[in-house]
Scaffold this active site. Structure first.
Site, PDB file in Angstrom:
ATOM      1  CB  SER A 165      68.853   9.063  57.070  1.00 34.90           C
ATOM      2  OG  SER A 165      68.089  10.077  56.490  1.00 34.90           O
TER       3      SER A 165
ATOM      4  CE  LYS B 258      67.298   8.666  53.822  1.00 32.24           C
ATOM      5  NZ  LYS B 258      66.511   9.890  53.769  1.00 32.24           N
TER       6      LYS B 258
ATOM      7  CG  HIS C 218      65.896  14.626  53.341  1.00 29.37           C
ATOM      8  ND1 HIS C 218      65.087  14.218  52.306  1.00 29.37           N
ATOM      9  CD2 HIS C 218      65.815  13.653  54.270  1.00 29.37           C
ATOM     10  CE1 HIS C 218      64.548  13.046  52.603  1.00 29.37           C
ATOM     11  NE2 HIS C 218      64.983  12.680  53.789  1.00 29.37           N
TER      12      HIS C 218
ATOM     13  CE  LYS D 119      60.931  10.147  50.783  1.00 33.85           C
ATOM     14  NZ  LYS D 119      62.038  10.808  51.492  1.00 33.85           N
TER      15      LYS D 119
ATOM     16  CG  ASP E  97      55.952  17.869  39.006  1.00 28.12           C
ATOM     17  OD1 ASP E  97      55.056  17.688  38.148  1.00 28.12           O
ATOM     18  OD2 ASP E  97      55.995  18.861  39.750  1.00 28.12           O
TER      19      ASP E  97
ATOM     20  CB  THR F 280      58.268  19.675  36.684  1.00 24.88           C
ATOM     21  OG1 THR F 280      57.265  20.336  35.941  1.00 24.88           O
ATOM     22  CG2 THR F 280      58.574  20.459  37.939  1.00 24.88           C
TER      23      THR F 280
ATOM     24  CB  SER G 245      59.246   3.229  56.630  1.00 25.93           C
ATOM     25  OG  SER G 245      59.465   4.625  56.729  1.00 25.93           O
TER      26      SER G 245
HETATM   27  P1  5BU Z   1      64.739   8.049  60.763  1.00 19.12           P
HETATM   28  O1  5BU Z   1      65.259   9.129  61.623  1.00 19.12           O
HETATM   29  O2  5BU Z   1      65.558   6.766  60.825  1.00 19.12           O
HETATM   30  O3  5BU Z   1      63.264   7.815  60.970  1.00 19.12           O
HETATM   31  O4  5BU Z   1      64.914   8.633  59.265  1.00 19.12           O
HETATM   32  C1  5BU Z   1      64.471   7.954  58.146  1.00 19.12           C
HETATM   33  C2  5BU Z   1      64.866   8.676  56.891  1.00 19.12           C
HETATM   34  O5  5BU Z   1      64.433   7.910  55.764  1.00 19.12           O
HETATM   35  C3  5BU Z   1      64.247  10.055  56.734  1.00 19.12           C
HETATM   36  O6  5BU Z   1      65.194  10.863  56.077  1.00 19.12           O
HETATM   37  C4  5BU Z   1      63.066   9.836  55.820  1.00 19.12           C
HETATM   38  O7  5BU Z   1      62.818  10.953  54.996  1.00 19.12           O
HETATM   39  C5  5BU Z   1      63.523   8.665  54.974  1.00 19.12           C
HETATM   40  N1  5BU Z   1      62.418   7.806  54.540  1.00 19.12           N
HETATM   41  C6  5BU Z   1      61.630   7.102  55.416  1.00 19.12           C
HETATM   42  O8  5BU Z   1      61.817   7.158  56.624  1.00 19.12           O
HETATM   43  N2  5BU Z   1      60.640   6.305  54.936  1.00 19.12           N
HETATM   44  C7  5BU Z   1      60.363   6.184  53.626  1.00 19.12           C
HETATM   45  O9  5BU Z   1      59.467   5.432  53.234  1.00 19.12           O
HETATM   46  C8  5BU Z   1      61.198   6.926  52.729  1.00 19.12           C
HETATM   47  C9  5BU Z   1      62.203   7.702  53.205  1.00 19.12           C
HETATM   48 BR1  5BU Z   1      60.875   6.796  50.912  1.00 19.12          BR
END
Ligand code: 5BU
Length: 506
Positions: free
Chosen positions: A248, A272, A274, A305, A308, A312, A394
């Site tokens: 990520s 992954k 953002h 994620k 909407d 949209t 999570s």
């Molecule tokens: P981390 O640094 O390993 O905590 O990052 C976790 C990534 O996974 C982070 O980009 C979150 O936005 C993404 N994530 C998450 O942690 N838990 C979830 O339930 C979801 C996405 Br959906």
């Protein structure tokens, strides 16, 4: 502690002989801590020893006893030391409020679970799950007696540290030293304990892992008729690269994102992003990422994620007009003021990020109902894109409860051409053609100060049977990002091989 052990023996809270356990196993030892309610002094002793063990680890946490045996114990600790407690119901009330948790608390409060005996850890986990579903943070459990049968490890995998007053080995040694049992009894108990180490059970709400999903390799699953084209592409890539790692890339700038993609590229199946969290997104970034994805053979996954209504969500997802100008595109061109070249990568008219034009995968919440997913599928399917529906988040206190998760699975079933699986901390379906992608993974279990919860690669892939593990800070905060990605790749792959049948493990 020695006196306490002897007192427990005298109160018949510890018995030796032949006992049939709930599991059907015949055990030479039996612990029944329920009897201590008839021995007030012993109850006080037990609660004070638990307090001694717990007070330094969690100085201001709330207390919650696992019902029923640990309820009076937690009560004594709470009243003697003026520490508020919570009470978990085993079953919801049929009248009035249907609360499963009684007492005053706020989301983010820390709570410690108190238990009498831990064997596999499942009863502590059940209570911790309820607390976490209510937004509480659970990082520690206090237990009088650790049977040393795997509970400590299982709890660690769920981010909970077990603190015990006594272990079975220690208890047996004390009773032997004090002439309460003979060596043969000690030997039979220790043989029983070591032969019956509980392996970590799958989480209570998870479908148990059947041969369907666990015994088949990624490659075999890629070839199942029900596996979607995108899922199949990903599964084959995972097999080829021997990687179930998704990094990520949560960074601030485009340059950092490209640097991470270069550094971890050889070790991941997915990258992954953002992109809306970048300080300097530009329209050429997706193409540069796509180049790296092609050369290192990974897929791009924008964790958008979507949540909407369809109308949209569609506008948020679609970006480039791909050269095929439509009326809608012309309108958008007008809106963004002279954006004349429709063929430009990620035309800003459909949302600056033009996600559908470059992201192989996206995430979506099911909360808006099927209309949102329909709209996304309408954009993504013709472009050969896929979507992961968010089934179980999570973070602590996530509202993705069992009913919600089940509804999410049902929604996925109806759009198999677009949904290739789930974001989930555990398996939510037996179907081997659906992928389970799990965030919240680190080599060290634990969490962050904003509710993220980490499980280990072994727990996520090996025990829970998930397919892809998402690692952000575990890799990004390492001094050598490439080396960290390699380490996670190996850990994830080892866990996967370990769960396969010997015949297919590599
Ligand atoms: P981390 O640094 O390993 O905590 O990052 C976790 C990534 O996974 C982070 O980009 C979150 O936005 C993404 N994530 C998450 O942690 N838990 C979830 O339930 C979801 C996405 Br959906």
């Amino acid at each position: 502690m020695e006196d306490l052990v002897e007192a427990l023996f005298e109160a018949e809270a510890v018995k030796f002989g032949s006992f049939t356990l709930k599991s059907g196993l015949a055990s030479p030892v039996y612990f029944d801590l329920r009897v201590i309610v008839s021995h007030p002094r012993l109850m006080l002793q037990v609660s004070e020893r638990l307090w001694d063990v717990g007070r330094s680890v969690c100085p201001s946490a709330l207390l919650c006893g696992v019902p029923y045996t640990a309820l009076p114990i937690a009560t004594l600790m709470a009243t003697a030391h003026e520490r508020p407690m919570l009470m978990r119901r085993k079953e919801a009330k049929q009248y009035g409020t249907a609360r499963m948790l009684e007492g005053a608390f706020a989301a983010g409060d820390v709570c410690v679970v108190v238990e009498d005996v831990v064997t596999s850890g499942s009863s502590v986990l059940e209570t911790a799950d309820v607390l976490r579903q209510h937004g509480l943070q659970v990082r520690d459990a206090l237990v009088l007696l650790d049977r040393e049968q795997g509970g400590r490890e299982t709890l660690a995998g769920a981010g909970i540290t077990l603190h015990s007053v006594c272990t079975v080995s220690r208890l047996m040694q004390v009773l032997l030293d004090r002439g309460r049992v003979d060596q043969a009894t000690v030997d039979s108990v220790s043989a029983f304990i070591s032969q019956n180490r509980a392996t970590s059970p799958p989480p209570a709400s998870s479908p148990s892992l059947g041969p369907g999903e666990v015994a088949q390799s990624y490659g075999q699953r890629a070839r199942l008729p029900s596996t979607s084209a995108v899922a199949s592409r990903l599964l084959l890539l995972m097999e080829e690269k021997r990687s179930n790692l998704c990094v990520s890339a949560d960074v601030r700038t485009a340059a950092e994102l490209l640097a991470v993609a270069r550094a971890v590229g050889p070790h991941v199946c997915l990258l992954k992003t953002h992109v809306d969290a970048l300080d300097d997104f530009t329209a050429d970034l997706p193409e540069r990422l796509a180049e790296l994805a092609r050369s290192h053979r990974f897929l791009l996954f924008e964790d958008r994620k979507f949540a909407d209504i369809g109308h949209t969500a569609r506008r948020q997802y679609q970006g480039t007009c791909g050269g095929g100008c439509t009326a809608a595109c012309d309108v958008r061109r007008l809106l963004c003021g002279g954006f004349s070249e429709c063929g430009v990568w990620a035309c800003t008219a459909g949302g600056v990020f033009g996600i559908a034009s470059w992201a192989d995968l996206v995430t979506a919440h099911a909360v808006a109902g099927p209309g949102g997913l329909e709209a996304l599928a309408g954009v993504g399917v013709p472009l050969g894109r896929g979507c992961l529906l968010i089934a179980k988040m999570s973070s602590q206190g996530a509202l993705t409860t069992q009913g919600y998760t089940q509804a999410t699975v049902a929604m996925a079933e109806a759009r198999r051409d677009f949904v290739l699986g789930f974001i989930s901390t555990e398996r939510v379906t037996h179907d081997p053609s659906l992928l389970h992608v799990t965030p919240g993974v680190k080599l060290q279990p634990g969490g962050d100060d904003l509710g993220q919860q980490y499980l280990t690669p072994e727990e996520v892939v090996g025990r829970r049977g998930c397919d892809v593990m998402v690692v952000g800070r575990g890799v990004l905060e390492a001094t050598d990002v490439t080396a960290a990605a390699r380490l996670y790749q190996q850990a994830g792959w080892d866990a996967y091989c370990g769960r396969l049948q010997p015949a297919t493990a590599s």
